[in-house]
Write a protein that holds these residues in place. Structure first.
Motif, PDB file in Angstrom:
ATOM      1  N   GLU A 108      57.313  52.511  22.822  1.00 56.84           N
ATOM      2  CA  GLU A 108      57.937  51.330  23.406  1.00 56.84           C
ATOM      3  C   GLU A 108      57.507  51.108  24.857  1.00 56.84           C
ATOM      4  OE1 GLU A 108      62.200  51.554  22.986  1.00 56.84           O
ATOM      5  OE2 GLU A 108      62.037  52.254  20.910  1.00 56.84           O
ATOM      6  N   GLN A 109      56.659  52.011  25.384  1.00 61.32           N
ATOM      7  CA  GLN A 109      56.262  51.956  26.787  1.00 61.32           C
ATOM      8  C   GLN A 109      57.496  51.773  27.674  1.00 61.32           C
ATOM      9  OE1 GLN A 109      53.576  53.607  27.493  1.00 61.32           O
ATOM     10  NE2 GLN A 109      52.997  52.115  29.030  1.00 61.32           N
ATOM     11  N   ARG A 110      58.438  52.711  27.513  1.00 60.74           N
ATOM     12  CA  ARG A 110      59.721  52.610  28.203  1.00 60.74           C
ATOM     13  C   ARG A 110      60.177  53.991  28.665  1.00 60.74           C
ATOM     14  NH1 ARG A 110      65.467  52.046  26.288  1.00 60.74           N
ATOM     15  NH2 ARG A 110      64.778  52.661  24.217  1.00 60.74           N
ATOM     16  N   LEU A 111      60.753  54.030  29.849  1.00 57.81           N
ATOM     17  CA  LEU A 111      61.364  55.244  30.383  1.00 57.81           C
ATOM     18  C   LEU A 111      62.869  55.059  30.398  1.00 57.81           C
ATOM     19  CD1 LEU A 111      59.196  56.001  33.529  1.00 57.81           C
ATOM     20  CD2 LEU A 111      59.357  57.416  31.506  1.00 57.81           C
ATOM     21  N   VAL A 112      63.583  56.100  29.980  1.00 56.73           N
ATOM     22  CA  VAL A 112      65.043  56.082  30.072  1.00 56.73           C
ATOM     23  C   VAL A 112      65.448  57.355  30.812  1.00 56.73           C
ATOM     24  CG1 VAL A 112      67.212  55.948  28.809  1.00 56.73           C
ATOM     25  CG2 VAL A 112      65.163  54.909  27.835  1.00 56.73           C
ATOM     26  N   TRP A 113      66.193  57.183  31.884  1.00 58.20           N
ATOM     27  CA  TRP A 113      66.659  58.316  32.680  1.00 58.20           C
ATOM     28  C   TRP A 113      68.176  58.332  32.574  1.00 58.20           C
ATOM     29  CZ3 TRP A 113      63.975  59.595  37.913  1.00 58.20           C
ATOM     30  CH2 TRP A 113      64.448  60.808  38.422  1.00 58.20           C
ATOM     31  N   PHE A 114      68.684  59.367  31.924  1.00 56.26           N
ATOM     32  CA  PHE A 114      70.119  59.515  31.741  1.00 56.26           C
ATOM     33  C   PHE A 114      70.677  60.453  32.805  1.00 56.26           C
ATOM     34  CE2 PHE A 114      68.471  58.767  27.416  1.00 56.26           C
ATOM     35  CZ  PHE A 114      69.236  57.680  27.041  1.00 56.26           C
ATOM     36  N   GLU A 115      71.898  60.154  33.213  1.00 57.05           N
ATOM     37  CA  GLU A 115      72.598  60.990  34.183  1.00 57.05           C
ATOM     38  C   GLU A 115      73.965  61.332  33.588  1.00 57.05           C
ATOM     39  OE1 GLU A 115      73.463  60.837  38.917  1.00 57.05           O
ATOM     40  OE2 GLU A 115      73.667  58.966  37.808  1.00 57.05           O
ATOM     41  N   LEU A 116      74.361  62.586  33.719  1.00 57.66           N
ATOM     42  CA  LEU A 116      75.619  63.060  33.156  1.00 57.66           C
ATOM     43  C   LEU A 116      76.789  62.668  34.063  1.00 57.66           C
ATOM     44  CD1 LEU A 116      76.533  64.719  30.693  1.00 57.66           C
ATOM     45  CD2 LEU A 116      76.396  66.760  32.128  1.00 57.66           C
ATOM     46  N   HIS A 117      77.755  61.953  33.483  1.00 62.20           N
ATOM     47  CA  HIS A 117      78.988  61.554  34.175  1.00 62.20           C
ATOM     48  C   HIS A 117      80.162  61.864  33.265  1.00 62.20           C
ATOM     49  CE1 HIS A 117      77.341  59.362  37.595  1.00 62.20           C
ATOM     50  NE2 HIS A 117      76.462  58.822  36.785  1.00 62.20           N
ATOM     51  N   ALA A 118      81.065  62.701  33.724  1.00 58.11           N
ATOM     52  CA  ALA A 118      82.285  63.019  32.964  1.00 58.11           C
ATOM     53  C   ALA A 118      81.965  63.403  31.518  1.00 58.11           C
ATOM     54  CB  ALA A 118      83.260  61.838  33.014  1.00 58.11           C
ATOM     55  N   GLY A 119      80.918  64.213  31.338  1.00 59.02           N
ATOM     56  CA  GLY A 119      80.575  64.723  30.013  1.00 59.02           C
ATOM     57  C   GLY A 119      79.779  63.779  29.135  1.00 59.02           C
ATOM     58  N   GLU A 120      79.421  62.614  29.635  1.00 58.16           N
ATOM     59  CA  GLU A 120      78.643  61.642  28.852  1.00 58.16           C
ATOM     60  C   GLU A 120      77.425  61.205  29.652  1.00 58.16           C
ATOM     61  OE1 GLU A 120      79.218  60.819  25.702  1.00 58.16           O
ATOM     62  OE2 GLU A 120      81.041  62.036  25.672  1.00 58.16           O
ATOM     63  N   TYR A 121      76.354  60.855  28.937  1.00 55.38           N
ATOM     64  CA  TYR A 121      75.163  60.346  29.604  1.00 55.38           C
ATOM     65  C   TYR A 121      75.270  58.831  29.800  1.00 55.38           C
ATOM     66  CZ  TYR A 121      72.232  64.558  29.379  1.00 55.38           C
ATOM     67  OH  TYR A 121      71.690  65.795  29.580  1.00 55.38           O
ATOM     68  N   ALA A 122      74.889  58.398  30.992  1.00 53.66           N
ATOM     69  CA  ALA A 122      74.774  56.972  31.308  1.00 53.66           C
ATOM     70  C   ALA A 122      73.358  56.763  31.831  1.00 53.66           C
ATOM     71  CB  ALA A 122      75.798  56.572  32.363  1.00 53.66           C
ATOM     72  N   GLU A 123      72.783  55.614  31.495  1.00 54.30           N
ATOM     73  CA  GLU A 123      71.420  55.331  31.937  1.00 54.30           C
ATOM     74  C   GLU A 123      71.409  55.041  33.437  1.00 54.30           C
ATOM     75  OE1 GLU A 123      67.645  52.463  30.791  1.00 54.30           O
ATOM     76  OE2 GLU A 123      69.310  52.668  29.374  1.00 54.30           O
ATOM     77  N   LEU A 124      70.504  55.711  34.136  1.00 54.49           N
ATOM     78  CA  LEU A 124      70.310  55.510  35.569  1.00 54.49           C
ATOM     79  C   LEU A 124      69.554  54.203  35.762  1.00 54.49           C
ATOM     80  CD1 LEU A 124      70.676  57.020  38.330  1.00 54.49           C
ATOM     81  CD2 LEU A 124      68.405  57.965  37.953  1.00 54.49           C
ATOM     82  N   ALA A 125      70.053  53.358  36.636  1.00 57.08           N
ATOM     83  CA  ALA A 125      69.402  52.067  36.892  1.00 57.08           C
ATOM     84  C   ALA A 125      68.517  52.160  38.130  1.00 57.08           C
ATOM     85  CB  ALA A 125      70.466  50.988  37.101  1.00 57.08           C
ATOM     86  N   PRO A 126      67.405  51.436  38.120  1.00 56.71           N
ATOM     87  CA  PRO A 126      66.555  51.420  39.318  1.00 56.71           C
ATOM     88  C   PRO A 126      67.239  50.656  40.457  1.00 56.71           C
ATOM     89  CG  PRO A 126      65.702  49.912  37.647  1.00 56.71           C
ATOM     90  CD  PRO A 126      66.876  50.622  37.042  1.00 56.71           C
ATOM     91  N   ASP A 127      66.827  50.976  41.679  1.00 58.22           N
ATOM     92  CA  ASP A 127      67.360  50.256  42.837  1.00 58.22           C
ATOM     93  C   ASP A 127      66.654  48.912  42.971  1.00 58.22           C
ATOM     94  OD1 ASP A 127      64.857  50.766  44.012  1.00 58.22           O
ATOM     95  OD2 ASP A 127      65.628  52.278  45.386  1.00 58.22           O
TER      96      ASP A 127
END
Length: 174
Positions: A108-127
């Protein structure tokens, strides 16, 4: 694995992490190393970046050279393994407290960066500049679009800028 669907991308992510490690003495990067997460999970992620235990890192390296526990960051290049990387592996990393999980979904030519918050992963958004910034590793910055197009000059310049930032200076000062 094919050179154009895994190997080349793997080299680029490794170069980015190596550049960061070279400027961050409390970090340790490894390639294709077994990680003993728990009794049921011993994945061999493409790349890891961990904080050294003596600097507050949760994972350790045992007497046999294996990583014990969840490193702060795991990176996977997902070509044929995308479903496995985004489900079973992601769940195992989440359960074992891996703070950040980066997946390059090659098809998919895509990067997904997950960050752990309160036991769940949320996708990190670019600035606003389109840069992804690690919270686990201050100064570990990634311009995802540059990485996806193979522009390593920009990728390395961006991580250098991150390593020259005040947040990185404060981090390495302790």
């Amino acid at each position: 694995m094919g050179a154009t669907k895994h190997g080349h991308q793997h080299t680029h992510v490794a170069g980015w992490l190596c550049a960061y490690e070279s400027e961050t003495p409390q970090s340790f990067a490894a390639d294709n190393s077994t990680v003993r997460l728990d009794l049921d999970n011993e994945p061999q992620p493409d790349l890891v970046l961990m904080m050294l235990p003596e600097c507050g890192g949760r994972a350790t390296i045992d007497d046999d050279g294996y990583i014990e526990g969840g490193p702060e960051l795991v990176a996977e290049i997902a070509a044929s393994s995308a479903s496995y990387d985004l489900h079973q592996k992601k769940d195992a990393y989440r359960r074992n407290g891996v703070r950040e999980y980066l997946v390059w979904i090659v098809g998919e030519q895509r990067l997904v960066w997950f960050e752990l918050h309160a036991g769940e992963y949320a996708e990190l958004a670019p600035d606003a500049e389109g840069i992804l910034r690690s919270r686990a590793f201050p100064g570990l910055w990634l311009e995802a679009a540059a990485l996806l197009r193979g522009d390593m000059k920009t990728v390395l310049a961006t991580v250098r800028r991150g390593c020259e930032s005040e947040e990185h200076a404060a981090f390495i000062a302790g």
